[in-house]
Motif scaffolding. Structure first.
Motif, PDB file in Angstrom:
ATOM      1  N   GLU A  25       0.861  -1.303  -0.077  1.00 34.70           N
ATOM      2  CA  GLU A  25       0.097  -0.023  -0.027  1.00 34.70           C
ATOM      3  C   GLU A  25       0.742   1.363  -0.049  1.00 34.70           C
ATOM      4  O   GLU A  25       0.492   2.227  -0.568  1.00 34.70           O
ATOM      5  CB  GLU A  25      -0.886  -0.016   1.229  1.00 34.70           C
ATOM      6  N   TYR A  26       1.796   1.277   0.804  1.00 32.03           N
ATOM      7  CA  TYR A  26       2.595   2.405   0.839  1.00 32.03           C
ATOM      8  C   TYR A  26       3.507   2.579  -0.452  1.00 32.03           C
ATOM      9  O   TYR A  26       3.635   3.827  -0.898  1.00 32.03           O
ATOM     10  CB  TYR A  26       3.817   2.097   1.964  1.00 32.03           C
ATOM     11  N   MET A  27       4.064   1.516  -1.169  1.00 31.87           N
ATOM     12  CA  MET A  27       4.791   1.706  -2.215  1.00 31.87           C
ATOM     13  C   MET A  27       3.609   2.248  -3.492  1.00 31.87           C
ATOM     14  O   MET A  27       4.351   3.232  -4.307  1.00 31.87           O
ATOM     15  CB  MET A  27       5.324   0.337  -2.643  1.00 31.87           C
ATOM     16  N   GLN A  29       1.229   4.281  -2.850  1.00 32.80           N
ATOM     17  CA  GLN A  29       1.157   5.691  -2.666  1.00 32.80           C
ATOM     18  C   GLN A  29       2.134   6.598  -3.153  1.00 32.80           C
ATOM     19  O   GLN A  29       2.041   7.442  -3.361  1.00 32.80           O
ATOM     20  CB  GLN A  29       0.897   5.820  -1.235  1.00 32.80           C
ATOM     21  N   GLN A  30       3.299   5.573  -2.794  1.00 34.13           N
ATOM     22  CA  GLN A  30       4.432   6.549  -3.573  1.00 34.13           C
ATOM     23  C   GLN A  30       4.556   6.259  -4.983  1.00 34.13           C
ATOM     24  O   GLN A  30       5.930   6.840  -5.518  1.00 34.13           O
ATOM     25  CB  GLN A  30       5.704   5.673  -2.598  1.00 34.13           C
ATOM     26  N   LYS A  31       3.911   5.828  -5.860  1.00 31.68           N
ATOM     27  CA  LYS A  31       3.870   5.861  -7.105  1.00 31.68           C
ATOM     28  C   LYS A  31       5.115   4.898  -7.721  1.00 31.68           C
ATOM     29  O   LYS A  31       5.367   5.237  -8.780  1.00 31.68           O
ATOM     30  CB  LYS A  31       3.820   7.019  -7.526  1.00 31.68           C
ATOM     31  N   VAL A  32       5.389   3.838  -6.875  1.00 27.69           N
ATOM     32  CA  VAL A  32       6.203   2.874  -7.428  1.00 27.69           C
ATOM     33  C   VAL A  32       5.583   2.147  -8.213  1.00 27.69           C
ATOM     34  O   VAL A  32       4.191   1.452  -8.018  1.00 27.69           O
ATOM     35  CB  VAL A  32       6.801   1.858  -6.017  1.00 27.69           C
ATOM     36  N   ALA A  37       7.558  -2.883  -7.564  1.00 32.99           N
ATOM     37  CA  ALA A  37       7.246  -3.257  -6.398  1.00 32.99           C
ATOM     38  C   ALA A  37       7.313  -4.876  -6.042  1.00 32.99           C
ATOM     39  O   ALA A  37       7.827  -5.386  -4.995  1.00 32.99           O
ATOM     40  CB  ALA A  37       5.932  -2.704  -5.740  1.00 32.99           C
TER      41      ALA A  37
END
Length: 88
Positions: A25-27, A29-32, A37
């Protein structure tokens, strides 16, 4: 690490899965990019397996993953993404 009563999954598997879900989820949000990912997660998982299991055990884990792909289990997961999203 304790196995479940049938000896299949460690008791902390759900907890570990939740942590990985948060990392994903974090990745996102960071547009990875999803492939980046996934590649990073797979590489990390393989590295952990290599440090903690012998080659035969790693091969068994990978065969189980391949069976999930071949039987359509992963496709079913993709087809049921929230909000009707399509992956890829």
């Amino acid at each position: 690490m304790q196995l479940d009563p049938q000896g299949v999954a460690p008791e902390d598997l759900s907890h570990a899965g939740s942590i990985v879900d948060k990392a994903i989820e974090y990745m996102m949000q960071q547009k990875v990019a999803p492939i980046s990912a996934a590649s990073a997660l797979l590489g990390g998982a393989l590295g952990l397996l290599a440090r903690t299991m012998d080659d035969r055990a790693i091969a068994a884990v990978l065969r189980n993953a391949l069976v999930s792909v071949e039987t359509g289990e992963l496709r079913e997961m993709r087809d049921h993404l929230p909000g009707g999203q399509q992956a890829g």
